[in-house]
Write an enzyme that holds these catalytic residues in place. Structure first.
Site, PDB file in Angstrom:
ATOM      1  N   HIS A   8       0.925  -1.019   0.040  1.00  0.00           N
ATOM      2  CA  HIS A   8      -0.073   0.025  -0.105  1.00  0.00           C
ATOM      3  C   HIS A   8       0.968   1.255   0.034  1.00  0.00           C
ATOM      4  O   HIS A   8       0.262   2.136  -0.122  1.00  0.00           O
ATOM      5  CB  HIS A   8      -0.836   0.011   1.148  1.00  0.00           C
ATOM      6  CG  HIS A   8      -0.225   0.278   2.469  1.00  0.00           C
ATOM      7  ND1 HIS A   8       0.932  -0.439   3.332  1.00  0.00           N
ATOM      8  CD2 HIS A   8      -0.278   1.596   3.278  1.00  0.00           C
ATOM      9  CE1 HIS A   8       1.246   0.165   4.351  1.00  0.00           C
ATOM     10  NE2 HIS A   8       0.565   1.482   4.236  1.00  0.00           N
TER      11      HIS A   8
HETATM   12  N1  UDP Z   1      -4.084  -4.877   8.779  1.00  0.00           N
HETATM   13  C1  UDP Z   1      -5.361  -5.223   8.906  1.00  0.00           C
HETATM   14  N2  UDP Z   1      -5.988  -5.727   7.742  1.00  0.00           N
HETATM   15  C2  UDP Z   1      -5.549  -5.582   6.503  1.00  0.00           C
HETATM   16  C3  UDP Z   1      -4.137  -5.144   6.287  1.00  0.00           C
HETATM   17  C4  UDP Z   1      -3.467  -4.847   7.425  1.00  0.00           C
HETATM   18  O1  UDP Z   1      -5.948  -5.127  10.158  1.00  0.00           O
HETATM   19  O2  UDP Z   1      -6.211  -6.262   5.781  1.00  0.00           O
HETATM   20  C5  UDP Z   1      -3.307  -4.364   9.820  1.00  0.00           C
HETATM   21  C6  UDP Z   1      -2.112  -4.902  10.252  1.00  0.00           C
HETATM   22  O3  UDP Z   1      -2.170  -5.985  10.681  1.00  0.00           O
HETATM   23  C7  UDP Z   1      -1.232  -3.640  10.954  1.00  0.00           C
HETATM   24  C8  UDP Z   1      -1.683  -2.613  10.253  1.00  0.00           C
HETATM   25  O4  UDP Z   1      -3.198  -2.922   9.756  1.00  0.00           O
HETATM   26  O5  UDP Z   1      -1.849  -3.966  12.395  1.00  0.00           O
HETATM   27  C9  UDP Z   1      -0.786  -1.933   9.458  1.00  0.00           C
HETATM   28  O6  UDP Z   1      -1.580  -1.027   8.763  1.00  0.00           O
HETATM   29  P1  UDP Z   1      -0.817  -0.424   7.520  1.00  0.00           P
HETATM   30  O7  UDP Z   1      -0.032  -1.390   6.694  1.00  0.00           O
HETATM   31  O8  UDP Z   1      -2.024   0.339   6.691  1.00  0.00           O
HETATM   32  O9  UDP Z   1       0.042   0.841   7.763  1.00  0.00           O
HETATM   33  P2  UDP Z   1       1.573   0.886   8.206  1.00  0.00           P
HETATM   34  O10 UDP Z   1       1.626   0.139   9.342  1.00  0.00           O
HETATM   35  O11 UDP Z   1       2.287   0.887   7.071  1.00  0.00           O
HETATM   36  O12 UDP Z   1       1.709   2.381   8.508  1.00  0.00           O
END
Ligand code: UDP
Length: 359
Positions: free
Chosen positions: A206
């Site tokens: 993403h």
């Molecule tokens: N996550 C979720 N469902 C999904 C994909 C990710 O609950 O379909 C959770 C994942 O387990 C983690 C969080 O979302 O706890 C991560 O978010 P994201 O990847 O959007 O953002 P980043 O961590 O890169 O800021």
């Protein structure tokens, strides 16, 4: 003490879930939650409030869908109005999104103390919007709560030191422990998707640097097509849009699913044989559940995971990118607790008393 919490994006809901619960247990702590609206779909927002039992936001600003500048500006204006009305003892912001920076800027101008949870992370890549957001927020904050020792070092390099910089541990580790146990009891996602444990890879993509660069995006999907196993991909709305824009054909071994709630996501993480991701949170969760991880980026903020051998960078434009998908990844042996002991949320709440004058 009265705390205004600003959230807006999926990872912030998960982080806030643990801290909100710890605040509620205190008895003398009132939390007023602002949801900026950065993520607003049912499966990117509502599901987390329901299944993680996060209090319903007192204010939903409905800001989303614009450019970074438009969103940040509109959020600052709306958050400022809430702060003037609510007069909190402190504002609590999480991570590195536009909502984080908007909350910090609005509070700073009103002289409301700012508490930054997940302070001190750096990728040293200023092309990432997250790097700008987290750096500026750190420099505005009155209390900087880092998830690890690396955060303390990064802040020291920028001249930020002192008793207002505290390594409390990672609230995401708290969430992984608490909701991980619940996933085992309640999630049916393996049966729903007809998956056997350790017989699939889990992927997420993403990050803007990957989704908005057609070559990187194409190469990522070419890479995933080389997996010897089925690849489950909960598809982020931004990635879905860019794949359609670029006309990228989905390889047959990839099973696309809608974005998942956290409990089902944790279940899939626990039982994957490999996790492939550009997410910051998912990299760590791979380690929390002791699953090897391949990170689709040129660098990572979470250096401990690389050092311990649980995570490996696969830079999408590098010459050896595709070969990274053709190797066996066995669970590592290195063990440690670089992200604390699963009690970070309690420490966040104790620390809040320092800035709210109730220490
Ligand atoms: N996550 C979720 N469902 C999904 C994909 C990710 O609950 O379909 C959770 C994942 O387990 C983690 C969080 O979302 O706890 C991560 O978010 P994201 O990847 O959007 O953002 P980043 O961590 O890169 O800021």
């Amino acid at each position: 003490m009265k705390i205004v919490t600003v959230v807006g994006a999926r990872p912030q809901f998960i982080k806030a879930a643990t801290v909100s619960r710890a605040m509620a247990e205190q008895g003398d702590c009132v939390e007023v939650m602002i949801h900026t609206g950065q993520h607003f779909d049912a499966n990117m927002s509502d599901v987390f409030f329901q299944e993680l039992e996060i209090p319903k936001p007192a204010y939903s600003l409905g800001v989303g869908g614009g450019s970074h500048g438009q969103n940040t500006g509109r959020m600052i204006e709306a958050i400022e109005a809430v702060l003037i009305k609510e007069c909190p003892d402190a504002v609590l912001v999480y991570g590195d999104t536009d909502s984080t920076l908007a909350g910090a800027l609005a509070a700073a101008k009103l002289h409301v103390p700012i508490v930054h949870v997940e302070a001190g992370l750096r990728s040293f890549n200023r092309a990432m919007p997250e790097e700008i957001n987290r750096k500026l927020t750190d420099h505005l904050s009155d209390l900087l709560l880092t998830p690890n020792q690396q955060g303390i070092q990064n802040l020291a390099q920028e001249g930020i030191t002192g008793s207002h910089v505290i390594n409390v541990g990672d609230v995401m580790f708290d969430a992984a422990l608490y909701f991980g146990a619940r996933a085992d009891e309640t999630s049916k996602i393996l049966q729903t998707l007809s998956l056997a444990p350790k017989a699939y890879w889990l992927a997420t993509v993403h990050r803007q640097e990957n989704t908005d660069d057609p070559l990187r995006l194409q190469r990522i999907f070419d890479g995933l097509s080389r997996s010897p196993l089925k690849v489950v991909l909960p598809l982020h709305p931004r990635t879905r849009n860019r794949l359609a824009d670029q006309g990228i054909v989905m390889p047959a071994n990839i099973l696309i699913v809608e974005p998942l709630g956290y409990i089902d996501m944790v279940m899939l993480e626990k039982h994957a044989s490999l996790i492939v991701t550009d997410s910051g949170g998912v990299q760590k969760e791979a380690y929390f559940h002791r699953v090897p991880c391949l990170t689709l980026r040129d660098e990572t903020e979470w250096l401990e995971l690389i050092d311990m051998g649980w995570n490996r960078l696969a830079s999408p434009l590098s010459d050896d990118f595709f070969s990274a998908f053709e190797q066996d990844y066995l669970p590592g042996t290195a063990d440690g607790e670089p992200y604390g002991d699963g009690q970070a949320a309690g420490r966040v709440v104790q620390s809040l008393r320092l800035v709210s004058g109730q220490g």
